[in-house]
Scaffold this motif. Structure first.
Motif, PDB file in Angstrom:
ATOM      1  N   TYR A  14       0.886  -0.982  -0.339  1.00 56.17           N
ATOM      2  CA  TYR A  14       0.369  -0.059  -0.025  1.00 56.17           C
ATOM      3  C   TYR A  14       0.987   1.558  -0.107  1.00 56.17           C
ATOM      4  O   TYR A  14       0.118   2.723  -0.059  1.00 56.17           O
ATOM      5  N   PHE A 126     -10.599   6.740   3.718  1.00 52.07           N
ATOM      6  CA  PHE A 126     -11.900   6.923   3.332  1.00 52.07           C
ATOM      7  C   PHE A 126     -12.520   8.369   3.105  1.00 52.07           C
ATOM      8  O   PHE A 126     -12.869   8.386   1.852  1.00 52.07           O
ATOM      9  N   PHE A 154     -19.493  -1.766   3.575  1.00 49.59           N
ATOM     10  CA  PHE A 154     -18.357  -2.190   2.725  1.00 49.59           C
ATOM     11  C   PHE A 154     -18.040  -3.331   2.980  1.00 49.59           C
ATOM     12  O   PHE A 154     -18.135  -4.095   3.693  1.00 49.59           O
ATOM     13  N   VAL A 160      -8.706  -9.268  -1.111  1.00 49.63           N
ATOM     14  CA  VAL A 160      -7.852  -9.171  -0.412  1.00 49.63           C
ATOM     15  C   VAL A 160      -6.530  -9.782   0.085  1.00 49.63           C
ATOM     16  O   VAL A 160      -5.585  -9.439   0.426  1.00 49.63           O
ATOM     17  N   GLN A 164      -2.830  -8.340   0.387  1.00 49.95           N
ATOM     18  CA  GLN A 164      -2.384  -8.165   1.793  1.00 49.95           C
ATOM     19  C   GLN A 164      -2.689  -9.679   2.489  1.00 49.95           C
ATOM     20  O   GLN A 164      -3.478 -10.222   3.191  1.00 49.95           O
ATOM     21  N   PHE A 167      -3.883 -10.864   6.820  1.00 45.05           N
ATOM     22  CA  PHE A 167      -4.694 -10.670   6.487  1.00 45.05           C
ATOM     23  C   PHE A 167      -5.486 -12.222   7.453  1.00 45.05           C
ATOM     24  O   PHE A 167      -6.132 -12.491   8.220  1.00 45.05           O
ATOM     25  N   ASP A 177      -9.715  -3.796  10.569  1.00 43.34           N
ATOM     26  CA  ASP A 177      -8.778  -3.463   9.077  1.00 43.34           C
ATOM     27  C   ASP A 177      -9.737  -2.303   8.334  1.00 43.34           C
ATOM     28  O   ASP A 177      -9.186  -1.720   8.052  1.00 43.34           O
ATOM     29  N   HIS A 181     -12.683   2.165   9.138  1.00 44.59           N
ATOM     30  CA  HIS A 181     -12.161   3.392   7.546  1.00 44.59           C
ATOM     31  C   HIS A 181     -13.752   3.325   7.969  1.00 44.59           C
ATOM     32  O   HIS A 181     -14.712   4.793   7.731  1.00 44.59           O
ATOM     33  N   TYR A 231     -15.331  -9.135   4.108  1.00 48.00           N
ATOM     34  CA  TYR A 231     -14.727  -9.648   2.964  1.00 48.00           C
ATOM     35  C   TYR A 231     -15.042 -10.879   2.428  1.00 48.00           C
ATOM     36  O   TYR A 231     -14.157 -11.884   1.423  1.00 48.00           O
ATOM     37  N   PHE A 240     -16.286  -3.443  -4.889  1.00 44.70           N
ATOM     38  CA  PHE A 240     -14.650  -3.322  -4.143  1.00 44.70           C
ATOM     39  C   PHE A 240     -13.612  -2.117  -4.954  1.00 44.70           C
ATOM     40  O   PHE A 240     -13.546  -1.974  -5.977  1.00 44.70           O
ATOM     41  N   TRP A 287      -8.687  -0.372  -7.608  1.00 40.93           N
ATOM     42  CA  TRP A 287      -8.262   0.891  -6.942  1.00 40.93           C
ATOM     43  C   TRP A 287      -8.156   2.049  -7.043  1.00 40.93           C
ATOM     44  O   TRP A 287      -8.284   3.083  -5.746  1.00 40.93           O
ATOM     45  N   SER A 290      -9.520   4.106  -3.579  1.00 37.94           N
ATOM     46  CA  SER A 290      -8.572   3.963  -2.367  1.00 37.94           C
ATOM     47  C   SER A 290      -7.824   4.686  -2.533  1.00 37.94           C
ATOM     48  O   SER A 290      -7.268   5.826  -2.085  1.00 37.94           O
TER      49      SER A 290
HETATM   50  O1  89Y Z   1      -6.715  -2.711   4.463  1.00 35.04           O
HETATM   51  C1  89Y Z   1      -7.464  -2.275   3.647  1.00 35.04           C
HETATM   52  C2  89Y Z   1      -8.070  -0.679   3.203  1.00 35.04           C
HETATM   53  O2  89Y Z   1      -7.566   0.153   4.293  1.00 35.04           O
HETATM   54  O3  89Y Z   1      -8.114  -0.303   2.297  1.00 35.04           O
HETATM   55  C3  89Y Z   1      -8.792  -1.090   1.159  1.00 35.04           C
HETATM   56  C4  89Y Z   1      -7.349  -2.622   1.911  1.00 35.04           C
HETATM   57  O4  89Y Z   1      -6.411  -2.353   1.282  1.00 35.04           O
HETATM   58  C5  89Y Z   1      -7.885  -4.043   1.667  1.00 35.04           C
HETATM   59  O5  89Y Z   1      -9.411  -3.907   1.886  1.00 35.04           O
END
Ligand code: 89Y
Length: 344
Positions: A14, A126, A154, A160, A164, A167, A177, A181, A231, A240, A287, A290
């Motif tokens: 990230y 967010f 969400f 994901v 990541q 997780f 996680d 947000h 998720y 997403f 993405w 985000s």
């Molecule tokens: O970890 C999450 C976040 O904070 O924003 C998007 C993500 O990377 C996956 O849902």
């Protein structure tokens, strides 16, 4: 401050968004000065890609580069020791969400920064996304009156775990996680929270902790919100990483649906607006929503540093969001509504 020299600690998945954001913000006074990662390969790759010196030791980088601002984009268990290094040197600090593993850690970081007079923000991004700002703009315009009810969700089945993988083993997963947000958005739209109840579910076998949470919040204003995160929600099209929401006030409502379509019902008006995040050269679907939020957050922090004012998501503010996360877990465990804790 004219130019702000920024050092980034953590060059993982990230963090690439933060690095690109800082580079994009050069025109507004940001100078990406150095990067650091305990993994030499990641540090070197980022150093090469962004044309800056790369370090594997944070203290060495801070002493050699003397940045004005440090962006800590590592996993949460390292935030407290890393923030101790930056705060001890009087350097303005941004800490990635989630703020830290425990309430005690978050409070310790905030209090250390306050005692040293150091500017501190949490990269809670967010609320800086384009669709979210558009919704807030409508609320601020008064078009729907005073908001008194909301559903903010969400829900995704997007993989994901590929980017990541940690997780799977998190002791606290969906709420910590991404619920964090959505809870922050509930505060952003409806204000502080009096109590929260929560039901968690583990619907995916491979994960250690909850992958789904359904929360109900009573806000101090009397407003009520339903906050959801999952998720393990299989659906086509998968929104997403967008947040879907409905907010009702005494004069109308706002409905935000996938692909950034906002529908507003006001007293004598009804309109639809496209409020999706724009694509940048370094962002890509899905993405980009985000990524644009990460850019928006960095831009806000830079502006605040240059003006010498606290960030909207300053450390003390984000403690209130973190308190909701903690309260949600407690509410789920104890099967009752819980009041979020406040700093003593
Ligand atoms: O970890 C999450 C976040 O904070 O924003 C998007 C993500 O990377 C996956 O849902």
């Amino acid at each position: 401050m004219e130019r702000v020299r920024v050092a980034v600690i953590g060059c993982g998945f990230y963090a690439q968004n933060h690095l690109n954001a800082w580079r994009d913000l050069a025109a507004e006074g940001a100078v990406l000065a150095a990067v650091c990662d305990v993994d030499p390969a990641k540090a070197e790759a980022a150093g090469r890609a962004f044309g800056v010196p790369a370090y594997t030791d944070a203290a060495t980088m801070l002493d050699a580069e003397r940045p004005d601002l440090v962006d800590i984009v590592t996993r949460q268990d390292t935030h407290r020791p890393l923030a101790a290094l930056t705060v001890a040197r009087g350097i303005a600090t941004i800490v990635q969400k989630p703020f830290a593993p425990s309430w005690e850690d978050c409070v310790a970081i905030v209090e250390a920064a306050e005692a040293a007079g150091v500017w501190l923000a949490v990269h809670e991004n967010f609320r800086y996304q384009a669709p979210i700002r558009a919704v807030r703009g409508v609320i601020d315009s008064g078009a729907i009156g005073t908001p008194s009810w909301a559903r903010i969700a969400f829900r995704t089945g997007y993989d994901v775990f590929r980017t990541q993988p940690y997780f799977y083993d998190e002791p606290r997963f969906a709420i910590a996680d991404v619920g964090v947000h959505v809870l922050d958005l509930a505060r952003f739209f409806l204000g502080e929270v009096e109590r929260i109840s929560c039901e968690t579910q583990r619907r995916k076998e491979r994960v250690r902790a909850e992958d789904t949470a359904t929360m109900m919040l009573r806000h101090e204003s009397g407003a009520v919100s339903i906050v959801e995160c999952s998720y393990t929600a299989r659906r086509i099209p998968d929104p997403f990483p967008e947040t879907i929401l409905e907010i009702e006030g005494d004069k109308g409502s706002i409905v935000l649906t996938p692909r950034g379509k906002m529908v507003v019902t006001a007293e004598n008006l009804f309109w639809e607006e496209a409020v999706n995040a724009p694509l940048k050269p370094w962002t890509s679907q899905p993405w980009h929503v985000s990524q644009e939020g990460a850019y928006g957050a960095c831009r806000h922090f830079l502006d605040c540093i240059r003006r010498g004012v606290p960030a909207e998501t300053k450390g003390a503010d984000n403690l209130r969001t973190f308190a909701l996360v903690d309260a949600a877990y407690r509410a789920a465990e104890e099967g009752r509504a819980v009041a979020p804790q406040r700093r003593g």
